[in-house]
Write a protein that holds these residues in place. Structure first.
Motif, PDB file in Angstrom:
ATOM      1  N   PHE A  87     -25.678  81.749  37.227  1.00 30.28           N
ATOM      2  CA  PHE A  87     -25.586  81.229  35.866  1.00 30.28           C
ATOM      3  C   PHE A  87     -26.447  82.019  34.886  1.00 30.28           C
ATOM      4  O   PHE A  87     -25.929  82.634  33.958  1.00 30.28           O
ATOM      5  N   ALA A  88     -27.759  82.017  35.090  1.00 30.16           N
ATOM      6  CA  ALA A  88     -28.668  82.602  34.092  1.00 30.16           C
ATOM      7  C   ALA A  88     -28.475  84.103  33.934  1.00 30.16           C
ATOM      8  O   ALA A  88     -28.281  84.597  32.814  1.00 30.16           O
ATOM      9  N   MET A  89     -28.543  84.839  35.024  1.00 28.74           N
ATOM     10  CA  MET A  89     -28.413  86.305  34.928  1.00 28.74           C
ATOM     11  C   MET A  89     -27.028  86.737  34.428  1.00 28.74           C
ATOM     12  O   MET A  89     -26.955  87.580  33.534  1.00 28.74           O
ATOM     13  N   PRO A  90     -25.939  86.206  34.985  1.00 24.23           N
ATOM     14  CA  PRO A  90     -24.634  86.635  34.458  1.00 24.23           C
ATOM     15  C   PRO A  90     -24.480  86.338  32.966  1.00 24.23           C
ATOM     16  O   PRO A  90     -23.943  87.170  32.222  1.00 24.23           O
ATOM     17  N   ASN A  91     -24.956  85.194  32.514  1.00 19.13           N
ATOM     18  CA  ASN A  91     -24.859  84.863  31.092  1.00 19.13           C
ATOM     19  C   ASN A  91     -25.733  85.781  30.250  1.00 19.13           C
ATOM     20  O   ASN A  91     -25.317  86.255  29.195  1.00 19.13           O
ATOM     21  N   PHE A  92     -26.944  86.028  30.708  1.00 22.52           N
ATOM     22  CA  PHE A  92     -27.842  86.927  29.989  1.00 22.52           C
ATOM     23  C   PHE A  92     -27.195  88.300  29.833  1.00 22.52           C
ATOM     24  O   PHE A  92     -27.109  88.843  28.732  1.00 22.52           O
ATOM     25  N   TYR A  93     -26.719  88.861  30.934  1.00 22.25           N
ATOM     26  CA  TYR A  93     -26.106  90.189  30.874  1.00 22.25           C
ATOM     27  C   TYR A  93     -24.841  90.197  30.022  1.00 22.25           C
ATOM     28  O   TYR A  93     -24.586  91.170  29.298  1.00 22.25           O
ATOM     29  N   PHE A  94     -24.062  89.143  30.077  1.00 29.96           N
ATOM     30  CA  PHE A  94     -22.863  89.068  29.243  1.00 29.96           C
ATOM     31  C   PHE A  94     -23.229  89.203  27.766  1.00 29.96           C
ATOM     32  O   PHE A  94     -22.626  89.987  27.035  1.00 29.96           O
ATOM     33  N   HIS A  95     -24.231  88.449  27.323  1.00 31.42           N
ATOM     34  CA  HIS A  95     -24.576  88.453  25.899  1.00 31.42           C
ATOM     35  C   HIS A  95     -25.295  89.731  25.467  1.00 31.42           C
ATOM     36  O   HIS A  95     -25.062  90.218  24.358  1.00 31.42           O
ATOM     37  N   VAL A  96     -26.131  90.301  26.319  1.00 29.92           N
ATOM     38  CA  VAL A  96     -26.774  91.575  25.986  1.00 29.92           C
ATOM     39  C   VAL A  96     -25.717  92.687  25.932  1.00 29.92           C
ATOM     40  O   VAL A  96     -25.721  93.516  25.019  1.00 29.92           O
ATOM     41  N   THR A  97     -24.814  92.684  26.890  1.00 32.37           N
ATOM     42  CA  THR A  97     -23.746  93.688  26.912  1.00 32.37           C
ATOM     43  C   THR A  97     -22.836  93.539  25.701  1.00 32.37           C
ATOM     44  O   THR A  97     -22.442  94.536  25.079  1.00 32.37           O
ATOM     45  N   THR A  98     -22.507  92.320  25.342  1.00 29.94           N
ATOM     46  CA  THR A  98     -21.651  92.087  24.186  1.00 29.94           C
ATOM     47  C   THR A  98     -22.355  92.520  22.903  1.00 29.94           C
ATOM     48  O   THR A  98     -21.728  93.129  22.025  1.00 29.94           O
ATOM     49  N   ALA A  99     -23.652  92.250  22.795  1.00 28.48           N
ATOM     50  CA  ALA A  99     -24.411  92.706  21.623  1.00 28.48           C
ATOM     51  C   ALA A  99     -24.353  94.224  21.529  1.00 28.48           C
ATOM     52  O   ALA A  99     -24.096  94.788  20.454  1.00 28.48           O
ATOM     53  N   TYR A 100     -24.571  94.902  22.646  1.00 28.88           N
ATOM     54  CA  TYR A 100     -24.469  96.368  22.688  1.00 28.88           C
ATOM     55  C   TYR A 100     -23.074  96.805  22.247  1.00 28.88           C
ATOM     56  O   TYR A 100     -22.920  97.712  21.421  1.00 28.88           O
ATOM     57  N   ALA A 101     -22.047  96.184  22.801  1.00 25.79           N
ATOM     58  CA  ALA A 101     -20.664  96.574  22.510  1.00 25.79           C
ATOM     59  C   ALA A 101     -20.317  96.384  21.036  1.00 25.79           C
ATOM     60  O   ALA A 101     -19.584  97.198  20.455  1.00 25.79           O
ATOM     61  N   ILE A 102     -20.838  95.336  20.430  1.00 27.65           N
ATOM     62  CA  ILE A 102     -20.585  95.109  19.001  1.00 27.65           C
ATOM     63  C   ILE A 102     -21.172  96.250  18.177  1.00 27.65           C
ATOM     64  O   ILE A 102     -20.512  96.787  17.280  1.00 27.65           O
ATOM     65  N   LEU A 103     -22.413  96.623  18.481  1.00 27.65           N
ATOM     66  CA  LEU A 103     -23.031  97.722  17.739  1.00 27.65           C
ATOM     67  C   LEU A 103     -22.285  99.026  17.971  1.00 27.65           C
ATOM     68  O   LEU A 103     -22.039  99.793  17.040  1.00 27.65           O
ATOM     69  N   ARG A 104     -21.902  99.282  19.201  1.00 30.25           N
ATOM     70  CA  ARG A 104     -21.181 100.512  19.544  1.00 30.25           C
ATOM     71  C   ARG A 104     -19.829 100.553  18.845  1.00 30.25           C
ATOM     72  O   ARG A 104     -19.418 101.586  18.311  1.00 30.25           O
ATOM     73  N   ALA A 105     -19.130  99.432  18.837  1.00 27.30           N
ATOM     74  CA  ALA A 105     -17.813  99.363  18.195  1.00 27.30           C
ATOM     75  C   ALA A 105     -17.905  99.579  16.687  1.00 27.30           C
ATOM     76  O   ALA A 105     -16.925  99.968  16.055  1.00 27.30           O
ATOM     77  N   ASN A 106     -19.095  99.346  16.147  1.00 29.84           N
ATOM     78  CA  ASN A 106     -19.296  99.527  14.709  1.00 29.84           C
ATOM     79  C   ASN A 106     -19.949 100.865  14.381  1.00 29.84           C
ATOM     80  O   ASN A 106     -20.494 101.042  13.291  1.00 29.84           O
ATOM     81  N   MET A 116     -14.888  85.292  18.312  1.00 31.92           N
ATOM     82  CA  MET A 116     -16.066  85.591  19.109  1.00 31.92           C
ATOM     83  C   MET A 116     -17.350  85.337  18.313  1.00 31.92           C
ATOM     84  O   MET A 116     -17.346  85.374  17.092  1.00 31.92           O
ATOM     85  N   ILE A 117     -18.428  85.107  19.018  1.00 33.57           N
ATOM     86  CA  ILE A 117     -19.738  84.930  18.382  1.00 33.57           C
ATOM     87  C   ILE A 117     -20.220  86.285  17.860  1.00 33.57           C
ATOM     88  O   ILE A 117     -20.072  87.308  18.520  1.00 33.57           O
ATOM     89  N   ALA A 118     -20.810  86.265  16.669  1.00 36.86           N
ATOM     90  CA  ALA A 118     -21.302  87.485  16.029  1.00 36.86           C
ATOM     91  C   ALA A 118     -22.502  88.066  16.787  1.00 36.86           C
ATOM     92  O   ALA A 118     -23.119  87.401  17.621  1.00 36.86           O
ATOM     93  N   PHE A 119     -22.847  89.297  16.439  1.00 38.90           N
ATOM     94  CA  PHE A 119     -23.999  89.981  17.050  1.00 38.90           C
ATOM     95  C   PHE A 119     -25.243  89.095  17.027  1.00 38.90           C
ATOM     96  O   PHE A 119     -25.925  88.948  18.044  1.00 38.90           O
ATOM     97  N   LEU A 177     -29.265  85.531  19.982  1.00 38.83           N
ATOM     98  CA  LEU A 177     -29.833  84.188  20.133  1.00 38.83           C
ATOM     99  C   LEU A 177     -29.542  83.638  21.523  1.00 38.83           C
ATOM    100  O   LEU A 177     -30.431  83.088  22.190  1.00 38.83           O
ATOM    101  N   ILE A 178     -28.313  83.778  21.971  1.00 43.18           N
ATOM    102  CA  ILE A 178     -27.936  83.222  23.272  1.00 43.18           C
ATOM    103  C   ILE A 178     -28.609  83.988  24.404  1.00 43.18           C
ATOM    104  O   ILE A 178     -29.068  83.379  25.385  1.00 43.18           O
ATOM    105  N   ALA A 179     -28.695  85.298  24.304  1.00 43.03           N
ATOM    106  CA  ALA A 179     -29.380  86.079  25.341  1.00 43.03           C
ATOM    107  C   ALA A 179     -30.833  85.622  25.474  1.00 43.03           C
ATOM    108  O   ALA A 179     -31.329  85.416  26.593  1.00 43.03           O
TER     109      ALA A 179
END
Length: 172
Positions: A136-155, A50-53, A58-60
């Motif tokens: 396209f734009a909104m689902p991708n944006f939310y995916f990457h913001v949510t994943t960034a949140y999840a990475i921090l939470r998981a750590n 997976m892509i790092a935090f 960057l992608i968001a």
């Protein structure tokens, strides 16, 4: 009542990027308390492939600048994609917030029907502005913001749903 594309983009992107700053602040404070460098968090990921935090941020922000620029019929700003530290990532988010702050409702007027052409797999994919935004734009944006949140939470960052959704509104 008709909702303008501006109302679906600028305030939403702005809120979520500010909320991302809040969760980053809390993660950084937690890292300081636990005596480790935030570079560990910047390179953290939920799975090995997976892509790092840092990449999620960057992608968001790429989706923000791409969406707003395409819908406004403008060239997409080119940013270097070299940000790695929390400080650099915050500056990247600030650039996206500045772009949003400079966007006016009239910039996105009638953009729901404007054709947006994406290059996917070397092929042109034409979409209406509204389809581009919602599929396209909104689902991708939310995916990457949510994943960034999840990475921090998981750590171990002490963040929760309220930070993700209310973020800057919940700052004490």
């Amino acid at each position: 009542m008709t909702i303008a594309v501006y109302d679906l983009t600028v305030p939403v992107f702005t809120r979520m990027l500010n909320n991302l700053l809040v969760v980053m602040d809390k993660a950084e404070a937690n890292a300081t308390e636990r005596k480790f460098d935030t570079s560990v968090l910047a390179q953290a990921r939920l799975a090995p492939d997976m892509i790092a935090f840092s990449g999620q941020v960057l992608i968001a922000t790429d989706h923000v600048k791409g969406c707003i620029s395409r819908l406004a019929g403008r060239e997409i700003p080119v940013w270097p994609d070299t940000e790695k530290t929390f400080e650099e990532l915050r500056a990247r988010i600030a650039k996206a917030l500045d772009l949003l702050a400079s966007t006016r409702p009239e910039d996105l007027a009638d953009s729901d029907t404007r054709e947006v052409v994406l290059k996917l797999g070397g092929n042109d994919m034409p979409l209406s502005g509204l389809d581009y935004l919602t599929k396209f734009a909104m689902p991708n944006f939310y995916f990457h913001v949510t994943t960034a949140y999840a990475i921090l939470r998981a750590n171990g960052a002490p963040i929760g749903k309220r930070d993700y959704i209310a973020g800057a509104d919940s700052r004490a």
